[in-house]
Motif scaffolding. Structure first.
Motif, PDB file in Angstrom:
ATOM      1  N   MET A  25      16.479  27.282  11.938  1.00  0.00           N
ATOM      2  CA  MET A  25      16.784  26.794  13.280  1.00  0.00           C
ATOM      3  C   MET A  25      16.797  27.954  14.268  1.00  0.00           C
ATOM      4  O   MET A  25      16.322  27.832  15.387  1.00  0.00           O
ATOM      5  CB  MET A  25      18.134  26.073  13.303  1.00  0.00           C
ATOM      6  N   THR A  26      17.318  29.086  13.836  1.00  0.00           N
ATOM      7  CA  THR A  26      17.363  30.249  14.709  1.00  0.00           C
ATOM      8  C   THR A  26      15.947  30.707  15.033  1.00  0.00           C
ATOM      9  O   THR A  26      15.633  31.017  16.174  1.00  0.00           O
ATOM     10  CB  THR A  26      18.163  31.386  14.051  1.00  0.00           C
ATOM     11  N   LEU A  27      15.079  30.715  14.042  1.00  0.00           N
ATOM     12  CA  LEU A  27      13.691  31.087  14.259  1.00  0.00           C
ATOM     13  C   LEU A  27      13.021  30.088  15.203  1.00  0.00           C
ATOM     14  O   LEU A  27      12.324  30.480  16.137  1.00  0.00           O
ATOM     15  CB  LEU A  27      12.946  31.162  12.918  1.00  0.00           C
ATOM     16  N   ALA A  28      13.273  28.804  14.984  1.00  0.00           N
ATOM     17  CA  ALA A  28      12.699  27.780  15.855  1.00  0.00           C
ATOM     18  C   ALA A  28      13.262  27.908  17.268  1.00  0.00           C
ATOM     19  O   ALA A  28      12.526  27.788  18.259  1.00  0.00           O
ATOM     20  CB  ALA A  28      12.991  26.387  15.299  1.00  0.00           C
ATOM     21  N   ALA A  29      14.568  28.179  17.374  1.00  0.00           N
ATOM     22  CA  ALA A  29      15.185  28.343  18.689  1.00  0.00           C
ATOM     23  C   ALA A  29      14.616  29.567  19.391  1.00  0.00           C
ATOM     24  O   ALA A  29      14.356  29.543  20.599  1.00  0.00           O
ATOM     25  CB  ALA A  29      16.698  28.465  18.549  1.00  0.00           C
TER      26      ALA A  29
END
Length: 185
Positions: A25-29
């Protein structure tokens, strides 16, 4: 004991899964944020391009209108705010001097010249006594500008430059005055 180890393994697997999911999620964010930043930069560049295009159009319009006034005294009367005691031929020269100054100012406003370069060109332009005479004759027009405006600030810089040129005790006009540094913009 086997049950504790099995439970610990399951808990560890769940924790690892949460860490991976959070990292995903952090990478996607992060990717989403980067995409938003790129879009914002693209919009800023489009706005800058549009602004420069509008400035170029305004400059062309100014020149077109001023050319008509220079060529036709009847049209010049519409924009002539100079002292009526000034001969018509001299007022036409003032209109032309204004065109030169405004051209220089628009080069600065469009970002094609920085303030230091503007100053250098103005220093050369105002070597001409007729340009200085025009500048003096147009001071009432500049007095109507909002004092905090960019145009008023540049006008004050030219006023200072002309004072420096008048007070200089050298024929080397290209070294007279204190050009603003590009960092002070």
């Amino acid at each position: 004991m086997a049950t504790k180890k099995s439970a610990a393994r399951r808990l560890g697997s769940v924790a690892a899964g949460l860490v991976l999911a959070t990292a995903g999620m952090t990478l996607a964010a992060r990717r989403s944020l980067e995409a938003e930043k790129l879009q914002l930069r693209r919009l800023e560049l489009e706005e800058l391009t549009s602004r420069r295009r509008a400035l170029a159009h305004q400059q062309r319009m100014h020149w077109e209108l001023l050319s008509r006034a220079i060529d036709n005294p009847a049209l010049a009367a519409v924009i002539d705010t100079y002292d009526p005691a000034i001969p018509a031929e001299r007022r036409r020269q003032y209109f032309y001097a204004n065109a030169w100054y405004i051209n220089l100012y628009h080069l600065y406003r469009a970002g094609l010249l920085d303030q230091e370069e503007f100053y250098g060109h103005a220093r050369e332009l105002f070597q001409n006594p007729l340009m200085r005479e025009y500048w003096d004759a147009s001071k009432a027009q500049r007095a109507t500008l909002k004092t905090s405006s960019d145009e008023a600030r540049i006008g004050r810089m030219v006023d200072s430059l002309i004072r420096d040129l008048d007070e200089a005790d050298t024929d080397e006009w290209w070294v007279v005055g204190h050009p603003p540094s590009s960092e002070s913009e």
